[in-house]
Design an enzyme around this catalytic site. Structure first.
Site, PDB file in Angstrom:
ATOM      1  N   ASP A  15     -13.053  -9.328 -20.405  1.00 21.43           N
ATOM      2  CA  ASP A  15     -13.875  -8.116 -20.334  1.00 21.43           C
ATOM      3  C   ASP A  15     -14.569  -7.817 -21.653  1.00 21.43           C
ATOM      4  O   ASP A  15     -15.580  -7.116 -21.677  1.00 21.43           O
ATOM      5  CB  ASP A  15     -13.004  -6.919 -19.925  1.00 21.43           C
ATOM      6  CG  ASP A  15     -12.426  -7.121 -18.539  1.00 21.43           C
ATOM      7  OD1 ASP A  15     -13.174  -7.565 -17.664  1.00 21.43           O
ATOM      8  OD2 ASP A  15     -11.232  -6.849 -18.343  1.00 21.43           O
ATOM      9  N   HIS A  44      -3.562  -8.905 -23.022  1.00 22.69           N
ATOM     10  CA  HIS A  44      -3.414  -9.351 -21.642  1.00 22.69           C
ATOM     11  C   HIS A  44      -1.937  -9.542 -21.360  1.00 22.69           C
ATOM     12  O   HIS A  44      -1.194  -9.989 -22.234  1.00 22.69           O
ATOM     13  CB  HIS A  44      -4.170 -10.672 -21.413  1.00 22.69           C
ATOM     14  CG  HIS A  44      -4.394 -10.968 -19.962  1.00 22.69           C
ATOM     15  ND1 HIS A  44      -3.445 -11.586 -19.195  1.00 22.69           N
ATOM     16  CD2 HIS A  44      -5.439 -10.685 -19.152  1.00 22.69           C
ATOM     17  CE1 HIS A  44      -3.911 -11.684 -17.958  1.00 22.69           C
ATOM     18  NE2 HIS A  44      -5.120 -11.141 -17.901  1.00 22.69           N
TER      19      HIS A  44
HETATM   20  N1  ACO Z   1      -5.278  -2.137 -28.389  1.00 16.22           N
HETATM   21  C1  ACO Z   1      -4.269  -1.787 -29.222  1.00 16.22           C
HETATM   22  N2  ACO Z   1      -2.970  -2.067 -28.993  1.00 16.22           N
HETATM   23  C2  ACO Z   1      -2.661  -2.728 -27.868  1.00 16.22           C
HETATM   24  C3  ACO Z   1      -3.660  -3.133 -26.952  1.00 16.22           C
HETATM   25  C4  ACO Z   1      -4.999  -2.821 -27.242  1.00 16.22           C
HETATM   26  N3  ACO Z   1      -5.980  -3.171 -26.409  1.00 16.22           N
HETATM   27  N4  ACO Z   1      -3.068  -3.773 -25.902  1.00 16.22           N
HETATM   28  C5  ACO Z   1      -1.751  -3.769 -26.167  1.00 16.22           C
HETATM   29  N5  ACO Z   1      -1.504  -3.142 -27.351  1.00 16.22           N
HETATM   30  C6  ACO Z   1      -0.195  -2.995 -28.000  1.00 16.22           C
HETATM   31  C7  ACO Z   1       0.654  -1.926 -27.321  1.00 16.22           C
HETATM   32  O1  ACO Z   1       0.447  -0.656 -27.902  1.00 16.22           O
HETATM   33  C8  ACO Z   1       2.046  -2.462 -27.547  1.00 16.22           C
HETATM   34  O2  ACO Z   1       2.393  -2.198 -28.909  1.00 16.22           O
HETATM   35  P1  ACO Z   1       3.930  -1.858 -29.306  1.00 16.22           P
HETATM   36  O3  ACO Z   1       4.695  -3.133 -29.044  1.00 16.22           O
HETATM   37  O4  ACO Z   1       3.869  -1.485 -30.737  1.00 16.22           O
HETATM   38  O5  ACO Z   1       4.365  -0.738 -28.401  1.00 16.22           O
HETATM   39  C9  ACO Z   1       1.889  -3.974 -27.430  1.00 16.22           C
HETATM   40  O6  ACO Z   1       0.513  -4.230 -27.812  1.00 16.22           O
HETATM   41  C10 ACO Z   1       2.133  -4.514 -26.017  1.00 16.22           C
HETATM   42  O7  ACO Z   1       1.323  -3.773 -25.101  1.00 16.22           O
HETATM   43  P2  ACO Z   1       1.715  -3.525 -23.583  1.00 16.22           P
HETATM   44  O8  ACO Z   1       0.935  -2.366 -23.077  1.00 16.22           O
HETATM   45  O9  ACO Z   1       3.199  -3.462 -23.455  1.00 16.22           O
HETATM   46  O10 ACO Z   1       1.211  -4.884 -22.901  1.00 16.22           O
HETATM   47  P3  ACO Z   1       0.968  -5.104 -21.361  1.00 16.22           P
HETATM   48  O11 ACO Z   1       1.134  -6.549 -21.134  1.00 16.22           O
HETATM   49  O12 ACO Z   1       1.789  -4.172 -20.539  1.00 16.22           O
HETATM   50  O13 ACO Z   1      -0.562  -4.663 -21.152  1.00 16.22           O
HETATM   51  C11 ACO Z   1      -2.922  -4.679 -21.054  1.00 16.22           C
HETATM   52  C12 ACO Z   1      -1.644  -5.519 -21.067  1.00 16.22           C
HETATM   53  C13 ACO Z   1      -2.819  -3.579 -19.982  1.00 16.22           C
HETATM   54  C14 ACO Z   1      -4.100  -5.584 -20.692  1.00 16.22           C
HETATM   55  C15 ACO Z   1      -3.123  -4.049 -22.444  1.00 16.22           C
HETATM   56  O14 ACO Z   1      -3.221  -5.060 -23.425  1.00 16.22           O
HETATM   57  C16 ACO Z   1      -4.348  -3.130 -22.492  1.00 16.22           C
HETATM   58  O15 ACO Z   1      -4.247  -1.938 -22.146  1.00 16.22           O
HETATM   59  N6  ACO Z   1      -5.541  -3.659 -22.953  1.00 16.22           N
HETATM   60  C17 ACO Z   1      -6.762  -2.891 -22.973  1.00 16.22           C
HETATM   61  C18 ACO Z   1      -7.390  -2.817 -21.607  1.00 16.22           C
HETATM   62  C19 ACO Z   1      -7.986  -4.153 -21.171  1.00 16.22           C
HETATM   63  O16 ACO Z   1      -8.713  -4.804 -21.900  1.00 16.22           O
HETATM   64  N7  ACO Z   1      -7.695  -4.530 -19.927  1.00 16.22           N
HETATM   65  C20 ACO Z   1      -8.228  -5.737 -19.310  1.00 16.22           C
HETATM   66  C21 ACO Z   1      -7.172  -6.752 -19.079  1.00 16.22           C
HETATM   67  S1  ACO Z   1      -7.875  -8.239 -18.460  1.00 16.22           S
HETATM   68  C22 ACO Z   1      -8.181  -7.947 -16.842  1.00 16.22           C
HETATM   69  O17 ACO Z   1      -7.554  -7.200 -16.164  1.00 16.22           O
HETATM   70  C23 ACO Z   1      -9.316  -8.629 -16.317  1.00 16.22           C
END
Ligand code: ACO
Length: 426
Positions: free
Chosen positions: A372, A315
């Site tokens: 979620d 998140h």
């Molecule tokens: N699985 C594996 N790795 C992940 C995940 C995941 N679900 N989420 C983040 N990471 C990793 C990224 O690859 C990144 O790694 P790095 O530092 O080695 O490059 C690091 O964690 C940071 O990730 P970002 O994408 O920069 O984080 P951001 O804050 O931009 O994104 C988000 C947050 C979009 C929710 C992301 O965690 C994601 O895509 N999660 C999966 C989708 C999801 O569950 N969305 C629902 C969110 S809650 C809502 O909207 C109600």
């Protein structure tokens, strides 16, 4: 001590001072509204990771502590002690309703749940297999054409009426969108049923309002199901300046009709990185298929060369357990026996959770299960079709979007949202 920050341009040694505005909770902000005027430069913050786009007193998240409050009330208290109706009232009025106010709201929403006959024609124009989110977003936008004369409203009661109308109609639009997607006849709201029960009724009933009854002659809609869905609506009701709320505010900042702004919010919510994740979680659990395959998918999620992400993890704001996820996990455990939760999917989900919470990759990046991750499993147990998971998020969130819209409308200093860019072209 001055409540300001000084920045030095190391190229010229020129210094600039910007005021700090203190927050009542959470980080203070540096007021950079004059930054361009003073420095001739823009700031660069793609994805708004460090940018506060507005002042607000509706919802507060402490992402490090895993806390969430609506109007200062903890989400755990709201989820366990209050109905969604009370939460709607709280968000809109900054106070809990009296018993009478709560009953009035309930009654009004029952009456406002019906759709204009003209709107019914719109549903039929969509392909029979249209995703309910596409139909929901379009029909919500179309709703603005029926209430166009309400565009220039200025008074509190007009705002509130605008809000109550959209809150009441969204579940009906969502249910109709679903029924159209499976070719089933539309079921009109039942005036004798409350908000949450009515939604389940519109999804499940047969023409003429007949419901399945079990062997004991009980209604097909069980009280425990209504309670669970009501809690899910509460947990989704608002969440600060997330992507869809920011979209609603951006569209509203241009002076567009509020229902068009909400339609845009619905579209923004649909994406997998946002509200669409609840549908993706279940699809991903089904794709993983068995507990034996979990390790291989965890390895893919950790592989920097693989785009695969664990849906329902991570998140932007929470760097601790999402408190909504915590509440849902409690609800899931509570419902386990009564609703015969799908044990296959639950076993896979539990294994993923167990591994991820103890794995260096997820710990280092503070990736916890989000709302979620659990909502999909519970909604599956409630026999809600997967395509309706994100529309359910919409139903819960509509009150938050419209409350944020009211806040924006009342802020006479609010400007049109118009970011700048770093131009790198020719
Ligand atoms: N699985 C594996 N790795 C992940 C995940 C995941 N679900 N989420 C983040 N990471 C990793 C990224 O690859 C990144 O790694 P790095 O530092 O080695 O490059 C690091 O964690 C940071 O990730 P970002 O994408 O920069 O984080 P951001 O804050 O931009 O994104 C988000 C947050 C979009 C929710 C992301 O965690 C994601 O895509 N999660 C999966 C989708 C999801 O569950 N969305 C629902 C969110 S809650 C809502 O909207 C109600």
């Amino acid at each position: 001590m001055k409540n300001s920050i000084t920045m030095i341009d190391n190229r010229t040694n020129e210094s600039y001072e910007f005021n700090i505005i203190n927050a009542t909770k959470g980080p203070s902000v540096v007021d950079i509204s004059t930054f361009y005027k003073e420095t001739g430069m823009f700031t660069y913050d793609p994805g708004f990771t460090s940018t506060a786009s507005c002042k607000s007193d509706i919802t507060f998240i402490d992402g490090d502590k895993g806390k969430l409050t609506y109007r200062g009330v903890e989400i755990s208290e709201l989820a366990s002690k209050h109905s969604y109706m009370e939460v709607c009232y709280l968000l809109l009025n900054s106070k809990f309703p009296s018993k009478e106010e709560s009953e009035d709201l309930d009654l009004e929403l029952r009456h406002r749940g019906f759709l204009h006959e003209g709107l019914m024609n719109l549903f039929r124009a969509f392909p029979s297999n249209a995703h309910p989110m596409a139909t929901l977003s379009s029909a919500t936008s179309a709703l603005s054409s029926f209430y166009y004369d309400h565009l220039d409203i200025e008074h509190e009661e007009e705002y509130q009426e605008m809000a109550r109308r959209i809150i009441a109609k969204i579940p009906t639009i969502a249910a109709f969108a679903y029924r159209h997607s499976i070719g089933a006849p539309f079921i009109q709201p039942d005036i004798d049923r409350g908000f949450t029960e009515n939604f389940l009724y519109m999804l499940r009933a047969y023409p003429g309002g007949k419901m399945h009854r079990n062997a004991n002659g009980e209604d097909h809609i069980r009280e425990i199901e209504v309670k669970a869905l009501d809690t899910i609506f509460t947990l989704h009701a608002d969440h600060e300046q997330n992507a869809s709320t920011t979209t609603v505010r951006n569209v509203a900042s241009t002076g567009a009709h509020p229902y068009v702004a909400i339609s845009a919010g619905i579209s923004a919510l649909w994406g997998r990185a946002h509200g669409g994740a609840n549908e993706s979680v279940i699809n991903q659990l089904k794709m993983i298929g068995s507990v034996d395959n979990v390790d291989a998918f965890i390895a893919r999620a950790k592989d920097p060369d693989d785009d695969f992400r664990l849906m329902g993890f991570g998140h932007r704001v929470y760097k601790n357990f999402d408190p909504r996820a915590k509440a849902l996990k409690g609800l899931q455990d509570q419902l386990k026996d009564e609703l015969h939760l799908d044990s296959g999917l639950m076993q896979i989900a539990s294994r993923i959770e167990e591994i991820a919470l103890n794995d260096e990759y997820f710990i280092k990046r503070k990736l916890y299960p989000n709302i979620d991750f659990y909502s999909g499993v519970i909604l599956t147990a409630l026999k809600i079709p997967t395509s309706m998971f994100t529309p359910i998020f919409v139903i819960g969130r509509t009150v938050g979007w419209i409350t944020q819209w009211i806040e924006l409308k009342k802020d006479h200093k609010a400007k049109i949202a118009r970011p700048r860019q770093l131009y790198l072209g020719k």
